[in-house]
Design a protein around this motif. Structure first.
Motif, PDB file in Angstrom:
ATOM      1  N   GLN A   1       0.823  -1.207   0.000  1.00 43.11           N
ATOM      2  CA  GLN A   1       0.000   0.000   0.000  1.00 43.11           C
ATOM      3  C   GLN A   1       0.856   1.255   0.000  1.00 43.11           C
ATOM      4  O   GLN A   1       0.551   2.230  -0.698  1.00 43.11           O
ATOM      5  CB  GLN A   1      -0.930   0.008   1.210  1.00 43.11           C
ATOM      6  CG  GLN A   1      -2.136  -0.911   1.071  1.00 43.11           C
ATOM      7  CD  GLN A   1      -3.128  -0.705   2.200  1.00 43.11           C
ATOM      8  OE1 GLN A   1      -2.744  -0.313   3.305  1.00 43.11           O
ATOM      9  NE2 GLN A   1      -4.387  -0.950   1.928  1.00 43.11           N
TER      10      GLN A   1
ATOM     11  N   LEU B   1       2.214   1.943  -3.440  1.00 45.94           N
ATOM     12  CA  LEU B   1       1.192   2.523  -4.312  1.00 45.94           C
ATOM     13  C   LEU B   1       0.961   3.989  -3.970  1.00 45.94           C
ATOM     14  O   LEU B   1       0.835   4.835  -4.856  1.00 45.94           O
ATOM     15  CB  LEU B   1      -0.119   1.740  -4.189  1.00 45.94           C
ATOM     16  CG  LEU B   1      -0.111   0.298  -4.710  1.00 45.94           C
ATOM     17  CD1 LEU B   1      -1.447  -0.378  -4.405  1.00 45.94           C
ATOM     18  CD2 LEU B   1       0.161   0.265  -6.208  1.00 45.94           C
TER      19      LEU B   1
ATOM     20  N   SER C   1       3.537   6.253  -5.291  1.00 37.76           N
ATOM     21  CA  SER C   1       3.544   6.415  -6.750  1.00 37.76           C
ATOM     22  C   SER C   1       2.759   7.641  -7.192  1.00 37.76           C
ATOM     23  O   SER C   1       2.865   8.078  -8.342  1.00 37.76           O
ATOM     24  CB  SER C   1       2.967   5.165  -7.425  1.00 37.76           C
ATOM     25  OG  SER C   1       1.560   5.081  -7.232  1.00 37.76           O
TER      26      SER C   1
ATOM     27  N   ALA D   1      -6.007   4.474 -11.189  1.00 37.36           N
ATOM     28  CA  ALA D   1      -5.173   3.480 -11.880  1.00 37.36           C
ATOM     29  C   ALA D   1      -3.906   3.179 -11.079  1.00 37.36           C
ATOM     30  O   ALA D   1      -3.495   2.022 -10.953  1.00 37.36           O
ATOM     31  CB  ALA D   1      -4.811   3.985 -13.278  1.00 37.36           C
ATOM     32  N   LYS D   2      -3.291   4.210 -10.512  1.00 40.00           N
ATOM     33  CA  LYS D   2      -2.023   4.020  -9.801  1.00 40.00           C
ATOM     34  C   LYS D   2      -2.177   3.220  -8.516  1.00 40.00           C
ATOM     35  O   LYS D   2      -1.313   2.406  -8.178  1.00 40.00           O
ATOM     36  CB  LYS D   2      -1.391   5.380  -9.501  1.00 40.00           C
ATOM     37  CG  LYS D   2      -0.776   6.066 -10.711  1.00 40.00           C
ATOM     38  CD  LYS D   2      -0.062   7.346 -10.314  1.00 40.00           C
ATOM     39  CE  LYS D   2       0.602   8.003 -11.492  1.00 40.00           C
ATOM     40  NZ  LYS D   2       1.330   9.248 -11.103  1.00 40.00           N
TER      41      LYS D   2
ATOM     42  N   GLN E   1      -4.621   1.201  -7.958  1.00 39.81           N
ATOM     43  CA  GLN E   1      -5.251  -0.066  -8.349  1.00 39.81           C
ATOM     44  C   GLN E   1      -6.588  -0.304  -7.658  1.00 39.81           C
ATOM     45  O   GLN E   1      -6.819  -1.344  -7.039  1.00 39.81           O
ATOM     46  CB  GLN E   1      -4.288  -1.228  -8.081  1.00 39.81           C
ATOM     47  CG  GLN E   1      -2.975  -1.109  -8.835  1.00 39.81           C
ATOM     48  CD  GLN E   1      -1.963  -2.179  -8.459  1.00 39.81           C
ATOM     49  OE1 GLN E   1      -2.299  -3.184  -7.842  1.00 39.81           O
ATOM     50  NE2 GLN E   1      -0.715  -1.959  -8.833  1.00 39.81           N
ATOM     51  N   VAL E   2      -7.472   0.708  -7.738  1.00 39.62           N
ATOM     52  CA  VAL E   2      -8.821   0.564  -7.200  1.00 39.62           C
ATOM     53  C   VAL E   2      -9.835   0.809  -8.311  1.00 39.62           C
ATOM     54  O   VAL E   2      -9.533   1.443  -9.316  1.00 39.62           O
ATOM     55  CB  VAL E   2      -9.073   1.526  -6.020  1.00 39.62           C
ATOM     56  CG1 VAL E   2      -8.153   1.205  -4.859  1.00 39.62           C
ATOM     57  CG2 VAL E   2      -8.916   2.984  -6.449  1.00 39.62           C
ATOM     58  N   ARG E   3     -11.069   0.302  -8.102  1.00 39.10           N
ATOM     59  CA  ARG E   3     -12.077   0.339  -9.152  1.00 39.10           C
ATOM     60  C   ARG E   3     -12.724   1.705  -9.318  1.00 39.10           C
ATOM     61  O   ARG E   3     -13.028   2.131 -10.420  1.00 39.10           O
ATOM     62  CB  ARG E   3     -13.187  -0.677  -8.847  1.00 39.10           C
ATOM     63  CG  ARG E   3     -12.741  -2.119  -8.727  1.00 39.10           C
ATOM     64  CD  ARG E   3     -13.949  -3.010  -8.488  1.00 39.10           C
ATOM     65  NE  ARG E   3     -13.571  -4.392  -8.272  1.00 39.10           N
ATOM     66  CZ  ARG E   3     -13.392  -4.932  -7.083  1.00 39.10           C
ATOM     67  NH1 ARG E   3     -13.550  -4.187  -6.006  1.00 39.10           N
ATOM     68  NH2 ARG E   3     -13.053  -6.199  -6.955  1.00 39.10           N
TER      69      ARG E   3
END
Length: 239
Positions: A163, A166, A169, A210-211, A213-215
């Motif tokens: 986490q 991410l 990032s 996107a970075k 990684q969630v919907r």
């Protein structure tokens, strides 16, 4: 434009028929089916084109949470959870399962119609009352994690390396947008707060989703709390 194909999943016949009558009068919404449990919802969505499912939580055979998880993982439809808040843990787990919207069963018809359109359009929606419950639960969970961490190894509750990677990032601007999303502000409100165009905010939101990684925005709120970007007491009242 093709109508939004809607499936109703609830074990109470009166609830299903009430929602069906309410939504069938909308030209842009087509009620394509009614089912009585989560397994029937999964099976129906696998066999027929469905855009949005209004999903009860407490149902026989397969509950709404497990059904939502299966449906979202398979990419069969978007799910709106209809809740009466009898079980807060159900609501919290449904977020993790990937539901895109949460409404009270006594929501106004206009709010229900708006929710169906919003979720079908790829947006996430939380009723203000739902968001308060979610934030309260995050606060309780993080407080418990902090207490456990303090009693054991003092590394804090937000030490998940994946986490944190991410989170790191994100650009500074994306982090700022994520913080504002997690406090419940809309794109227009964020644009006003940051003195930028709404289109710019939309781009930042798309990039940060996107970075990390969630919907959707609901999952972004979850990530913001779990990663420690937002701490208990800092959340807003809508999302």
């Amino acid at each position: 434009m093709e109508p939004i194909r809607l499936l109703l999943a609830d074990d109470q016949a009166l609830v299903r028929s009430g929602f069906a009558m309410m939504l069938s009068v909308e030209e842009e919404i087509e009620v394509v089916g009614q089912v009585t449990n989560g397994q029937e919802a999964v099976d129906f969505a696998a066999a027929h084109p469905v855009d949005v499912i209004l999903m009860d939580v407490q149902m026989p055979v397969l509950d709404g949470i497990r059904a939502t998880e299966q449906i979202v993982d398979a990419g069969l439809a978007k799910v709106i959870i209809l809740t009466t808040f009898e079980r807060d843990d159900y609501l919290f787990d449904a977020i993790r399962a990937g539901a895109s919207g949460f409404l009270l069963k006594n929501a106004d018809p206009d709010d229900l119609v708006s929710a169906v359109h919003a979720v079908a359009g790829g947006h996430a929606l939380l009723a203000p009352e739902v968001t308060v419950r979610v934030i309260e639960r995050f606060a309780r969970q993080l407080d418990a994690e902090q207490a456990a961490a303090d009693a054991a190894v003092p590394t804090g509750p937000h030490s998940d390396p994946a986490q944190q990677k991410l989170l790191q990032s994100l650009t500074a601007r994306e982090r700022e947008v994520l913080e504002l999303v997690a406090t419940g502000l809309s794109n227009a409100e964020i644009a006003s707060r940051m003195f930028v165009a709404e289109a710019t905010v939309k781009t930042h939101v798309s990039n940060l989703l996107a970075k990390v990684q969630v919907r959707d925005r609901v999952q972004a709120v979850v990530f913001a709390y779990e990663s420690g970007l937002i701490l208990p007491g800092e959340g807003g009242s809508a999302a």
